[in-house]
Design a protein around this motif. Structure first.
Motif, PDB file in Angstrom:
ATOM      1  N   ILE A 164       0.866  -1.684  -0.506  1.00  0.00           N
ATOM      2  CA  ILE A 164      -0.791  -0.448   0.355  1.00  0.00           C
ATOM      3  C   ILE A 164       1.123   1.114  -0.332  1.00  0.00           C
ATOM      4  CG2 ILE A 164      -1.631   1.700   1.450  1.00  0.00           C
ATOM      5  CD1 ILE A 164      -2.801  -1.053   2.525  1.00  0.00           C
ATOM      6  N   ASN A 165       2.231   0.946   1.078  1.00  0.00           N
ATOM      7  CA  ASN A 165       3.254   2.382   0.797  1.00  0.00           C
ATOM      8  C   ASN A 165       3.551   2.640   0.388  1.00  0.00           C
ATOM      9  OD1 ASN A 165       2.099   3.155   3.702  1.00  0.00           O
ATOM     10  ND2 ASN A 165       3.982   2.003   4.717  1.00  0.00           N
ATOM     11  N   ARG A 166       3.865   1.602  -1.247  1.00  0.00           N
ATOM     12  CA  ARG A 166       4.700   1.731  -1.836  1.00  0.00           C
ATOM     13  C   ARG A 166       3.572   1.951  -3.270  1.00  0.00           C
ATOM     14  NH1 ARG A 166       6.254  -4.111  -5.704  1.00  0.00           N
ATOM     15  NH2 ARG A 166       7.086  -3.253  -7.338  1.00  0.00           N
ATOM     16  N   LEU A 167       2.805   2.138  -3.140  1.00  0.00           N
ATOM     17  CA  LEU A 167       1.720   2.694  -4.463  1.00  0.00           C
ATOM     18  C   LEU A 167       1.175   3.541  -4.275  1.00  0.00           C
ATOM     19  CD1 LEU A 167      -0.195  -0.954  -5.623  1.00  0.00           C
ATOM     20  CD2 LEU A 167       1.687   0.528  -6.342  1.00  0.00           C
ATOM     21  N   LYS A 168       1.313   4.321  -2.699  1.00  0.00           N
ATOM     22  CA  LYS A 168       0.843   5.855  -2.634  1.00  0.00           C
ATOM     23  C   LYS A 168       1.002   7.041  -3.969  1.00  0.00           C
ATOM     24  CE  LYS A 168       0.201   5.346   1.917  1.00  0.00           C
ATOM     25  NZ  LYS A 168       1.483   6.061   3.254  1.00  0.00           N
ATOM     26  N   LYS A 169       2.160   6.769  -4.255  1.00  0.00           N
ATOM     27  CA  LYS A 169       2.851   7.632  -5.729  1.00  0.00           C
ATOM     28  C   LYS A 169       1.830   7.198  -6.603  1.00  0.00           C
ATOM     29  CE  LYS A 169       7.139   5.104  -6.400  1.00  0.00           C
ATOM     30  NZ  LYS A 169       8.265   5.189  -5.952  1.00  0.00           N
ATOM     31  N   ILE A 170       1.336   6.631  -6.955  1.00  0.00           N
ATOM     32  CA  ILE A 170       1.087   6.559  -8.681  1.00  0.00           C
ATOM     33  C   ILE A 170      -0.333   7.063  -8.498  1.00  0.00           C
ATOM     34  CG2 ILE A 170       0.295   4.170 -10.238  1.00  0.00           C
ATOM     35  CD1 ILE A 170       2.375   2.288  -8.513  1.00  0.00           C
ATOM     36  N   LYS A 171      -0.768   7.944  -9.392  1.00  0.00           N
ATOM     37  CA  LYS A 171      -1.970   8.701  -9.208  1.00  0.00           C
ATOM     38  C   LYS A 171      -2.788   7.579 -10.267  1.00  0.00           C
ATOM     39  CE  LYS A 171       0.633  13.202  -8.991  1.00  0.00           C
ATOM     40  NZ  LYS A 171       0.818  14.546 -10.202  1.00  0.00           N
ATOM     41  N   ASN A 172      -4.017   8.167 -10.065  1.00  0.00           N
ATOM     42  CA  ASN A 172      -5.399   7.576 -11.338  1.00  0.00           C
ATOM     43  C   ASN A 172      -5.221   5.459 -11.262  1.00  0.00           C
ATOM     44  OD1 ASN A 172      -6.261  10.598 -11.134  1.00  0.00           O
ATOM     45  ND2 ASN A 172      -4.642  10.167 -12.681  1.00  0.00           N
ATOM     46  N   ALA A 173      -4.636   4.669 -10.329  1.00  0.00           N
ATOM     47  CA  ALA A 173      -4.742   3.859 -10.082  1.00  0.00           C
ATOM     48  C   ALA A 173      -6.202   3.158  -9.655  1.00  0.00           C
ATOM     49  CB  ALA A 173      -3.198   2.990  -9.648  1.00  0.00           C
ATOM     50  N   LYS A 174      -5.998   2.142 -10.204  1.00  0.00           N
ATOM     51  CA  LYS A 174      -6.867   1.383  -9.361  1.00  0.00           C
ATOM     52  C   LYS A 174      -6.869   0.572  -8.573  1.00  0.00           C
ATOM     53  CE  LYS A 174     -11.569  -0.832 -10.241  1.00  0.00           C
ATOM     54  NZ  LYS A 174     -12.713  -1.988 -11.949  1.00  0.00           N
ATOM     55  N   ILE A 175      -7.229   0.321  -7.342  1.00  0.00           N
ATOM     56  CA  ILE A 175      -6.801  -0.417  -6.268  1.00  0.00           C
ATOM     57  C   ILE A 175      -7.258  -1.621  -5.913  1.00  0.00           C
ATOM     58  CG2 ILE A 175      -5.225  -0.641  -4.271  1.00  0.00           C
ATOM     59  CD1 ILE A 175      -3.526   0.927  -6.044  1.00  0.00           C
ATOM     60  N   VAL A 176      -7.422  -2.776  -5.887  1.00  0.00           N
ATOM     61  CA  VAL A 176      -8.292  -3.720  -5.740  1.00  0.00           C
ATOM     62  C   VAL A 176      -7.535  -4.353  -5.103  1.00  0.00           C
ATOM     63  CG1 VAL A 176     -10.073  -5.587  -7.267  1.00  0.00           C
ATOM     64  CG2 VAL A 176      -9.343  -3.771  -8.147  1.00  0.00           C
ATOM     65  N   GLU A 177      -8.539  -4.921  -4.347  1.00  0.00           N
ATOM     66  CA  GLU A 177      -7.815  -5.908  -2.922  1.00  0.00           C
ATOM     67  C   GLU A 177      -8.627  -6.638  -2.700  1.00  0.00           C
ATOM     68  OE1 GLU A 177      -8.517  -3.951   1.263  1.00  0.00           O
ATOM     69  OE2 GLU A 177      -6.336  -2.769   0.766  1.00  0.00           O
ATOM     70  N   PHE A 178      -7.723  -8.088  -2.276  1.00  0.00           N
ATOM     71  CA  PHE A 178      -7.987  -9.844  -2.933  1.00  0.00           C
ATOM     72  C   PHE A 178      -7.511  -9.898  -1.183  1.00  0.00           C
ATOM     73  CE2 PHE A 178      -3.359  -9.418  -4.142  1.00  0.00           C
ATOM     74  CZ  PHE A 178      -2.420 -10.670  -4.205  1.00  0.00           C
ATOM     75  N   LYS A 179      -8.372 -11.161  -0.764  1.00  0.00           N
ATOM     76  CA  LYS A 179      -7.894 -11.642   0.718  1.00  0.00           C
ATOM     77  C   LYS A 179      -6.462 -12.277   0.871  1.00  0.00           C
ATOM     78  CE  LYS A 179     -10.496 -15.139   4.135  1.00  0.00           C
ATOM     79  NZ  LYS A 179     -11.134 -15.753   4.290  1.00  0.00           N
ATOM     80  N   ASP A 180      -6.258 -13.590   0.349  1.00  0.00           N
ATOM     81  CA  ASP A 180      -4.768 -13.831   0.419  1.00  0.00           C
ATOM     82  C   ASP A 180      -4.723 -14.652  -0.583  1.00  0.00           C
ATOM     83  OD1 ASP A 180      -5.520 -16.337   0.592  1.00  0.00           O
ATOM     84  OD2 ASP A 180      -6.744 -16.317   2.198  1.00  0.00           O
ATOM     85  N   TYR A 181      -3.213 -14.852  -1.364  1.00  0.00           N
ATOM     86  CA  TYR A 181      -2.466 -15.365  -1.977  1.00  0.00           C
ATOM     87  C   TYR A 181      -2.828 -16.720  -2.720  1.00  0.00           C
ATOM     88  CZ  TYR A 181       1.147 -12.129  -2.236  1.00  0.00           C
ATOM     89  OH  TYR A 181       2.353 -10.758  -2.198  1.00  0.00           O
ATOM     90  N   GLY A 182      -3.657 -17.563  -1.467  1.00  0.00           N
ATOM     91  CA  GLY A 182      -4.058 -18.449  -1.532  1.00  0.00           C
ATOM     92  C   GLY A 182      -5.530 -18.561  -3.260  1.00  0.00           C
ATOM     93  N   ASN A 183      -6.481 -17.317  -3.105  1.00  0.00           N
ATOM     94  CA  ASN A 183      -7.637 -17.280  -3.901  1.00  0.00           C
ATOM     95  C   ASN A 183      -6.908 -16.702  -5.046  1.00  0.00           C
ATOM     96  OD1 ASN A 183      -6.910 -14.906  -2.934  1.00  0.00           O
ATOM     97  ND2 ASN A 183      -9.480 -14.441  -1.936  1.00  0.00           N
ATOM     98  N   LEU A 184      -5.946 -15.949  -5.225  1.00  0.00           N
ATOM     99  CA  LEU A 184      -5.677 -15.026  -6.479  1.00  0.00           C
ATOM    100  C   LEU A 184      -5.636 -15.159  -7.683  1.00  0.00           C
ATOM    101  CD1 LEU A 184      -3.372 -12.613  -7.357  1.00  0.00           C
ATOM    102  CD2 LEU A 184      -1.963 -13.867  -7.184  1.00  0.00           C
ATOM    103  N   PRO A 185      -5.427 -16.646  -7.979  1.00  0.00           N
ATOM    104  CA  PRO A 185      -6.381 -17.756  -8.987  1.00  0.00           C
ATOM    105  C   PRO A 185      -7.726 -17.331  -9.816  1.00  0.00           C
ATOM    106  CG  PRO A 185      -4.934 -19.040  -8.290  1.00  0.00           C
ATOM    107  CD  PRO A 185      -4.838 -17.829  -7.036  1.00  0.00           C
ATOM    108  N   SER A 186      -8.422 -17.388  -8.305  1.00  0.00           N
ATOM    109  CA  SER A 186     -10.059 -17.396  -9.080  1.00  0.00           C
ATOM    110  C   SER A 186     -10.431 -15.904  -8.848  1.00  0.00           C
ATOM    111  CB  SER A 186     -10.727 -17.640  -7.695  1.00  0.00           C
ATOM    112  OG  SER A 186     -10.311 -17.773  -6.587  1.00  0.00           O
TER     113      SER A 186
END
Length: 951
Positions: A164-186
């Motif tokens: 989250i801190n790493r991406l603060k400087k990126i403008k107009n980016a659409k941030i979408v959160e996934f729960k954990d890496y286990g459900n990343l493929p779906s």
């Protein structure tokens, strides 16, 4: 002479070296301060939170940590500093909150942030990771830098403050959160994601996921990140200790740990040399393809050795790490259905696959590497398309180097390495654990809180012991289901399970089991109906039916020592207590933990603990006769569990109230006598109040006719008015007594509990409990004194501080105001002295405050407020008592001080209270009293002539 001095110096040096070898490794030169040593002593268990989904920092299986970078690093720190840091896996956001409030000591895997600096101290780095970006196959959005993520759809893991801190400087980016890496493929299938920011560590998990994202960018313009431990600011010594240990761990060991658990993604240009000699053609291939992706059949058989619990087998990942370290060729993996492997190769989605040669039908369209077999694991081969000849050559060279150099076995054999660290075991015992892989156990499915099966899960004291042993020995324990205790004993006899976690050694059981030294010791107690008096001796049970669960060790023990007891077998503890209630048994014998919770949850008020037996239940771990090596291992490991840890486990599962009559009975009887005596006093005051209230009601009716007779009668009325307030006073006393009475009772029960749970109560602890009872008793006595002081008639006029009189009244009435959710505020002027009769003035204030309280409660005010203010006005002291009770109707406000006038007829009010207050103020103090409506309430103004010397 100089040779003698030299000889002495040599001896001193040798002696110092011998001393330094008392503990292995560099731990002997860690210099701890006095505060650091005290911290370790006060904190035998140190808890650091870590997200359960963050592989490879921790690998969590079935709720237990089985490996990982942090897991192994913490073990090193514990060994070197002789402390006990434990990782607590869980949900990250909750763990952060717990660490902020010091419910746990800190966080293991975290990064520095300005916001966290308010709560935490940060250790030196435990790991430095590099930031990467994973993009779609072919990189269709042409993302080459962080700036290219502007306006893109980006997926990050929920609560991952690092990303989250790493991406603060990126403008107009659409941030979408996934729960954990286990459900990343779906997750990726249902969201149109352009990129996933990751770290070196995250790539470990990505390799075992079936995800369409293949290309990984190692951005030169993205900074490396330091991973640290965040320690709550209350524990600076802990941060200091960790830093001292980190400084002593050799760089080579840290690199080895990193290599074991993380792929070290270094782009080809940064890698100047390789451990194996490569041809120019092979080097050129590496430059073009530093990373390849191989498929693994997600539906592979167990026998193939490719998967372990639906994850890629750890040694395969380690082997690929070694190939990368030796050659520079990085291999990542994708789990794919076996039926799709060829299709994905032909469509260039993967570069090849890894297989068990015994299951792989050789195909001339593909190139196959040499076979590699590690220890007793099945063999594997790497399979590529024909244009990947250089990849096969590079892999074969690396595999040959690994086979020739046995030092690499340490990297591959992570399981055996874990057992090597168990210094308290012999080499034979370590090898046994490695071969064993898991330990099976049976249990009593209905013996709470020792052990029970709830929703298919093993719980209780035994479960906590096995969890501790599992962590100590790096081996899982697997439950073998049985329906009854007798069935579990039968399974041990037939060696269908390895151990019983909690069992007592007896002559009968010793015929087919071996035992560790006892882990727990509990007194046996006698339970009877409530109407049975205390039992001091076992002989009192002679010729009476006594219940004990069938095949429990206590039965065999008691039959041998007390043959005159009529012991009746019951199914379990609950069955035994039920039979006592029904009268089928006179008594039931068990342990305090075993039956205490049953008494509280199911039999409270029906049975009680009435005595104890000298014999104790000694609980050990039991193993089948053939498992001699296992019982030796478990015995050594069990001795590593501190008494404090065992007490914590017991206290976690044992919490209840009961009766008993053991040592110190006389003192406890005195306590209960005090309670009874105080209760009688309270009943006396309530009855007296009833009589006086009846007298007062009759007096109120006749008052108008008798009012003018004489001053003596007025004095009697004042006294009767005081008695009229006793109802409220009694309520106040009851309110103030409730807590200390409960505390006395609880303290008495606590003493009895300690006597049952321990062999003896130390003198200091016992005296502390008695002092608590004494302090509570003094509080009760003081409440009576305050009440008696209120009832005492005044004999002389005294010049007092009016503020002090008000405070004394507030002290009496405040508990009832709090119960009614009424806030009382005061504003005093220091110069508030006046000549008064103190107790009569208390009566006036109490009357007025009571009226204000009644007005507020009748209006159902959610936020009632009473305000008392004192101030000087000329030669008078004025007391203003105001409320927000809605005020008094104007047509009757002038009548409230008249005799027999009341607005509380439904409550039995006589109207005498305010009339007497007016009489006292005007006749006895030469003052005045009046009422006004203001600010949605009533204000009563009382004025007194001030003490002239103070003017």
């Amino acid at each position: 002479m100089k040779y003698i001095i030299f000889f002495i110096l040599c001896l001193s040096f040798i002696h110092s070296q011998e001393l330094s070898l008392d503990s292995p490794g560099p731990s002997n030169i860690i210099k701890l301060t006095k505060k650091e040593k005290e911290f370790i002593k006060k904190h035998p268990d140190i808890l650091l939170g870590i997200d359960a989904t963050w592989a490879p920092y921790v690998i969590v299986e079935n709720g237990k940590i089985t490996g990982g970078y942090d897991f192994e690093l913490i073990k090193k720190i514990n060994k070197l500093a002789n402390i006990n840091i434990r990782l607590v896996p869980g949900v990250w956001s909750r763990l952060v909150d717990q660490a902020k409030t010091a419910k746990i000591h800190g966080l293991a895997t975290s990064v520095y942030s300005k916001e966290r600096e308010k709560y935490f101290l940060f250790t030196d780095p435990v790991l430095i990771i590099r930031n990467n970006i994973v993009v779609k196959e072919g990189n269709p959005e042409n993302i080459q830098s962080i700036e290219d993520l502007k306006g893109k759809s980006i997926a990050i893991q929920k609560d991952n403050g690092f990303q989250i801190n790493r991406l603060k400087k990126i403008k107009n980016a659409k941030i979408v959160e996934f729960k954990d890496y286990g459900n990343l493929p779906s997750f990726l299938e249902t969201h149109n994601i352009d990129a996933i920011p990751m770290s070196d560590a995250s790539l470990y998990t990505l390799n075992s996921l079936n995800t369409p994202f293949r290309k990984i960018l190692y951005l030169e313009d993205d900074k490396k990140t330091e991973i640290v431990c965040s320690i709550n600011k209350r524990y600076p010594e802990l941060a200091s200790i960790i830093n001292k240990v980190l400084a002593l761990i050799p760089v080579e060991e840290m690199e080895q740990l990193r290599k074991k658990w993380l792929f070290s993604p270094i782009i080809y240009e940064e890698k100047k040399t390789t451990a194996v000699k490569l041809t120019e053609k092979e080097l050129l291939f590496l430059k073009k393809r530093p990373r390849i992706v191989l498929g693994i059949a997600k539906d592979s058989t167990k026998e193939s050795g490719l998967l372990n619990k639906n994850r890629i087998n750890r040694y395969i990942l380690n082997l690929s790490n070694l190939i990368y370290e030796l050659s520079g060729l990085r291999i990542d993996f994708k789990l794919i259905p076996k039926s799709r492997l060829m299709e994905d190769i032909e469509s260039n989605k993967i570069d090849g696959f890894i297989a068990n040669p015994q299951e792989y039908n050789k195909n001339n369209s593909f190139l196959t590497s040499d076979q590699y077999r590690f220890n007793d694991n099945p063999p594997i081969v790497y399979v590529f398309r024909k244009n990947y000849e250089e990849a096969i050559l590079i892999i074969n060279k690396a595999l040959k180097e690994i086979s020739l150099n046995k030092s690499y076995l340490t990297d591959l054999n992570f399981e055996r390495t874990a057992y090597k660290e168990l210094d308290f075991l012999t080499e034979e015992e370590k090898e046994y654990l490695y071969t064993k892989k898991k330990i099976t156990f049976c249990a009593d499915p209905a013996w709470p809180p020792f052990e029970t099966i709830k929703n298919g899960k093993y719980e209780g004291i035994g479960a906590d012991i096995l969890d501790t042993l599992s962590e100590l020995l790096n081996i899982p324990f697997e439950y073998i289901h049985t329906d009854t205790w007798n069935k579990s004993l039968d399974f041990i006899k037939k060696e269908r399970c390895d151990i019983l976690p909690l069992v007592m050694e007896t002559k009968t059981k010793a015929e087919y089991m071996n035992f560790t030294e006892p882990l727990f010791s509990y007194k046996l107690v006698v339970v009877t109906k409530n109407n049975v008096s205390f039992i001091d001796r076992v002989e009192e049970l002679k010729n009476r039916k006594v219940g004990i669960p069938e095949n429990y060790a206590a039965a065999e023990l008691l039959k041998e020592k007390y043959p005159y007891l009529k012991i009746i077998s019951v199914e379990n503890n609950a069955d035994g207590l039920e039979k006592v209630v029904r009268g089928e048994l006179f008594a039931f014998i068990g342990t305090v933990p075993g039956i205490g919770h049953l008494i509280q949850e199911e039999f409270l008020g029906e049975v009680k603990i009435t005595g104890s037996i000298d014999e104790k239940l000694l609980l050990s771990i039991g193993a089948a006769k053939s498992q001699k090596l296992l019982i030796s291992i478990l015995d050594k490991a069990a001795k590593k569990i501190t008494e404090e840890s065992k007490q914590k486990i017991t206290k976690r599962w044992v919490s209840f109230i009961y009766e008993d009559n053991l040592a110190y009975l006389k003192i406890l009887k005195i306590v209960f006598f005090i309670l009874t005596f105080l209760f009688i006093i309270l009943v006396f005051f309530i009855y007296r109040q009833y009589l006086l209230k009846k007298i007062n009601k009759d007096l109120g009716i006749a008052f108008e006719e008798e009012r003018k007779k004489n001053e003596i009668q007025l004095g009697q009325m004042i006294q009767q008015s005081r008695f009229a307030q006793m109802g409220e006073m009694t309520n106040i006393i009851a309110h103030q007594w409730r807590q200390p009475l409960s505390a006395i009772s609880s303290t008495a029960h606590n003493l009895t509990f300690k006597l049952l749970m321990e062999e003896k109560v130390d003198k200091k602890s016992f005296l502390n409990e008695i002092e608590l009872i004494e302090s509570y008793s003094q509080h009760l006595s003081k409440t009576i004194n305050d009440f008696r002081s209120f009832l005492t008639a005044d004999k002389k006029l005294e010049t007092v501080n009016i503020n002090q009189i008000i405070d004394e009244v507030i002290k009496i009435i405040k508990p009832t105001l709090k119960t009614s959710n009424i806030i009382l505020q005061t504003e005093y002027e220091n110069d508030a002295y006046a000549p008064v009769y103190k107790n009569e003035l208390k009566q006036v204030f109490l009357n007025i405050i009571e009226n204000a309280k009644d007005a507020i409660t009748e209006k159902n005010k959610a936020h009632g407020k009473i305000r008392i203010k004192t101030y000087r006005e000329g030669k008078e002291v004025i007391v203003k008592i105001s409320d927000n009770g809605g005020g008094i109707p104007e047509k009757i406000i002038g009548k409230i001080f008249e005799a027999n006038f009341t607005t509380k007829t439904r409550k039995g009010g006589s109207g005498i209270g305010l009339y007497i207050s007016k009489t006292i103020v005007e006749s006895h103090f030469q003052g005045s009293i009046k009422a006004e409506n203001e600010n949605s309430g009533t204000a009563i103004y009382i004025s007194f002539p001030a003490f002239q010397d103070q003017v």
